[in-house]
Scaffold this motif. Structure first.
Motif, PDB file in Angstrom:
ATOM      1  N   LYS A   1       0.826  -1.210   0.000  1.00 22.61           N
ATOM      2  CA  LYS A   1       0.000   0.000   0.000  1.00 22.61           C
ATOM      3  C   LYS A   1       0.859   1.259   0.000  1.00 22.61           C
ATOM      4  CE  LYS A   1      -3.378   2.265   3.026  1.00 22.61           C
ATOM      5  NZ  LYS A   1      -4.163   2.102   4.250  1.00 22.61           N
ATOM      6  N   LYS A   2       2.000   1.212   0.651  1.00 30.46           N
ATOM      7  CA  LYS A   2       2.889   2.373   0.782  1.00 30.46           C
ATOM      8  C   LYS A   2       3.913   2.474  -0.355  1.00 30.46           C
ATOM      9  CE  LYS A   2       1.335   3.718   4.827  1.00 30.46           C
ATOM     10  NZ  LYS A   2       0.671   4.977   5.005  1.00 30.46           N
ATOM     11  N   ASN A   3       3.860   1.578  -1.313  1.00 30.15           N
ATOM     12  CA  ASN A   3       4.806   1.561  -2.433  1.00 30.15           C
ATOM     13  C   ASN A   3       4.788   2.900  -3.181  1.00 30.15           C
ATOM     14  OD1 ASN A   3       6.249   1.077  -4.794  1.00 30.15           O
ATOM     15  ND2 ASN A   3       4.951  -0.594  -5.484  1.00 30.15           N
TER      16      ASN A   3
ATOM     17  N   GLY B   1      -7.134  -9.812  -4.552  1.00 31.78           N
ATOM     18  CA  GLY B   1      -6.607  -9.013  -3.446  1.00 31.78           C
ATOM     19  C   GLY B   1      -6.765  -7.536  -3.765  1.00 31.78           C
ATOM     20  N   GLY B   2      -6.181  -6.701  -2.964  1.00 26.33           N
ATOM     21  CA  GLY B   2      -6.287  -5.257  -3.158  1.00 26.33           C
ATOM     22  C   GLY B   2      -5.142  -4.706  -3.973  1.00 26.33           C
ATOM     23  N   TYR B   3      -5.162  -3.383  -4.107  1.00 22.76           N
ATOM     24  CA  TYR B   3      -4.085  -2.695  -4.823  1.00 22.76           C
ATOM     25  C   TYR B   3      -4.003  -1.267  -4.317  1.00 22.76           C
ATOM     26  CZ  TYR B   3      -1.037  -1.266  -8.674  1.00 22.76           C
ATOM     27  OH  TYR B   3       0.023  -0.804  -9.418  1.00 22.76           O
ATOM     28  N   SER B   4      -2.830  -0.891  -3.872  1.00 21.50           N
ATOM     29  CA  SER B   4      -2.572   0.467  -3.372  1.00 21.50           C
ATOM     30  C   SER B   4      -3.562   0.864  -2.270  1.00 21.50           C
ATOM     31  CB  SER B   4      -2.601   1.480  -4.508  1.00 21.50           C
ATOM     32  OG  SER B   4      -1.545   1.240  -5.396  1.00 21.50           O
ATOM     33  N   GLY B   5      -3.922  -0.090  -1.441  1.00 26.56           N
ATOM     34  CA  GLY B   5      -4.796   0.196  -0.313  1.00 26.56           C
ATOM     35  C   GLY B   5      -6.276   0.119  -0.620  1.00 26.56           C
ATOM     36  N   GLU B   6      -6.635  -0.187  -1.858  1.00 33.83           N
ATOM     37  CA  GLU B   6      -8.049  -0.298  -2.219  1.00 33.83           C
ATOM     38  C   GLU B   6      -8.399  -1.750  -2.500  1.00 33.83           C
ATOM     39  OE1 GLU B   6      -9.275   2.248  -5.394  1.00 33.83           O
ATOM     40  OE2 GLU B   6      -8.664   4.064  -4.347  1.00 33.83           O
ATOM     41  N   THR B   7      -9.653  -2.112  -2.231  1.00 30.24           N
ATOM     42  CA  THR B   7     -10.116  -3.461  -2.545  1.00 30.24           C
ATOM     43  C   THR B   7     -11.133  -3.459  -3.682  1.00 30.24           C
ATOM     44  OG1 THR B   7     -11.797  -3.290  -0.818  1.00 30.24           O
ATOM     45  CG2 THR B   7      -9.685  -4.334  -0.218  1.00 30.24           C
TER      46      THR B   7
ATOM     47  N   GLY C   1     -12.604  -0.556  -7.131  1.00 31.34           N
ATOM     48  CA  GLY C   1     -12.466   0.756  -7.760  1.00 31.34           C
ATOM     49  C   GLY C   1     -11.381   0.801  -8.818  1.00 31.34           C
ATOM     50  N   ASP C   2     -10.975   2.025  -9.152  1.00 29.92           N
ATOM     51  CA  ASP C   2     -10.053   2.266 -10.259  1.00 29.92           C
ATOM     52  C   ASP C   2      -8.700   1.582 -10.095  1.00 29.92           C
ATOM     53  OD1 ASP C   2     -11.936   3.847 -11.534  1.00 29.92           O
ATOM     54  OD2 ASP C   2     -11.118   5.733 -10.766  1.00 29.92           O
ATOM     55  N   LEU C   3      -8.146   1.623  -8.895  1.00 26.03           N
ATOM     56  CA  LEU C   3      -6.820   1.031  -8.701  1.00 26.03           C
ATOM     57  C   LEU C   3      -6.847  -0.489  -8.839  1.00 26.03           C
ATOM     58  CD1 LEU C   3      -5.482   3.319  -5.849  1.00 26.03           C
ATOM     59  CD2 LEU C   3      -4.728   3.276  -8.231  1.00 26.03           C
ATOM     60  N   VAL C   4      -7.881  -1.118  -8.338  1.00 19.34           N
ATOM     61  CA  VAL C   4      -8.005  -2.573  -8.492  1.00 19.34           C
ATOM     62  C   VAL C   4      -8.213  -2.917  -9.968  1.00 19.34           C
ATOM     63  CG1 VAL C   4      -9.334  -4.627  -7.842  1.00 19.34           C
ATOM     64  CG2 VAL C   4      -8.789  -2.887  -6.120  1.00 19.34           C
ATOM     65  N   ALA C   5      -8.929  -2.080 -10.687  1.00 17.16           N
ATOM     66  CA  ALA C   5      -9.103  -2.288 -12.130  1.00 17.16           C
ATOM     67  C   ALA C   5      -7.753  -2.194 -12.846  1.00 17.16           C
ATOM     68  CB  ALA C   5     -10.089  -1.273 -12.700  1.00 17.16           C
ATOM     69  N   ILE C   6      -6.904  -1.268 -12.414  1.00 20.53           N
ATOM     70  CA  ILE C   6      -5.556  -1.160 -12.993  1.00 20.53           C
ATOM     71  C   ILE C   6      -4.770  -2.430 -12.722  1.00 20.53           C
ATOM     72  CG2 ILE C   6      -3.330   0.032 -12.805  1.00 20.53           C
ATOM     73  CD1 ILE C   6      -4.947   2.639 -12.349  1.00 20.53           C
ATOM     74  N   LYS C   7      -4.841  -2.952 -11.490  1.00 17.62           N
ATOM     75  CA  LYS C   7      -4.136  -4.190 -11.153  1.00 17.62           C
ATOM     76  C   LYS C   7      -4.588  -5.329 -12.072  1.00 17.62           C
ATOM     77  CE  LYS C   7      -3.230  -7.401  -7.320  1.00 17.62           C
ATOM     78  NZ  LYS C   7      -3.273  -7.555  -5.858  1.00 17.62           N
ATOM     79  N   ARG C   8      -5.875  -5.448 -12.239  1.00 14.04           N
ATOM     80  CA  ARG C   8      -6.434  -6.497 -13.100  1.00 14.04           C
ATOM     81  C   ARG C   8      -5.889  -6.354 -14.530  1.00 14.04           C
ATOM     82  NH1 ARG C   8     -11.262  -5.801 -11.507  1.00 14.04           N
ATOM     83  NH2 ARG C   8     -11.366  -7.499 -10.038  1.00 14.04           N
TER      84      ARG C   8
END
Length: 169
Positions: free
Chosen positions: A121-123, A141-147, A149-156
């Protein structure tokens, strides 16, 4: 694509920013001289941000990123706690197109899965330090502290893109 990282303690000069348009999201890279001091996803459709995107750097990053067997050297400003730095160093070892669970990484370094998630999350350098390659035991799992939304969509999208380019040589 893997990044060969040289960690530096200081970065001199004026800070310059550039936005790089990637298929999965835009990323803003901040530099001082030849040292990257931060990177962050641009989540808004801000026309000012889009207007300042560096087309040359976009093509360079895309070309490099899509070559799974290549390594690019970058200088990053060393930040974070000793523990976070230890986790980030391990993340850099996860090969392009592969994933590891929070638990597996935790066992590898003698820690806990939740602590791994907090370090991810702190990366300060998403994409460069590939915390998107850390997944839950039963799901994304989550991404950048989110489970969600937009950041999880980026991870996917990142994981899907890496899977697609994994075998390109």
């Amino acid at each position: 694509m893997t990044f060969s990282v040289e960690w530096v303690d200081t970065a001199e000069g004026l800070q310059e920013s550039q936005i790089i348009n990637l298929p999965f999201a835009d990323i803003k890279i901040d530099r001082r001289g030849d040292v990257i001091v931060s990177a962050d996803w641009v989540l808004s459709a801000d026309p000012v941000a889009k207007k300042h995107a560096d087309v040359t750097m976009t093509s360079v990053w895309l070309e490099c990123w899509q070559q799974a067997d290549k390594s690019t050297s970058l200088k990053l400003l060393k930040q974070g706690t000793c523990y976070q730095f230890k986790v980030w160093q391990e993340l850099l070892k996860i090969p392009f197109g592969h994933t590891m669970t929070y638990k597996a990484l935790a066992l590898q370094i003698g820690s806990g899965a939740r602590a791994i998630g907090n370090a991810c999350k702190k990366n300060p350098y998403p994409l460069i330090i590939p915390c998107h390659r850390i997944v839950a035991a039963h799901g994304l799992g989550g991404y950048s502290g989110e489970t969600q939304g937009d950041l999880v969509a980026i991870k996917r999208k990142l994981l899907a893109a890496e899977a697609m380019f994994k075998y390109v040589t």
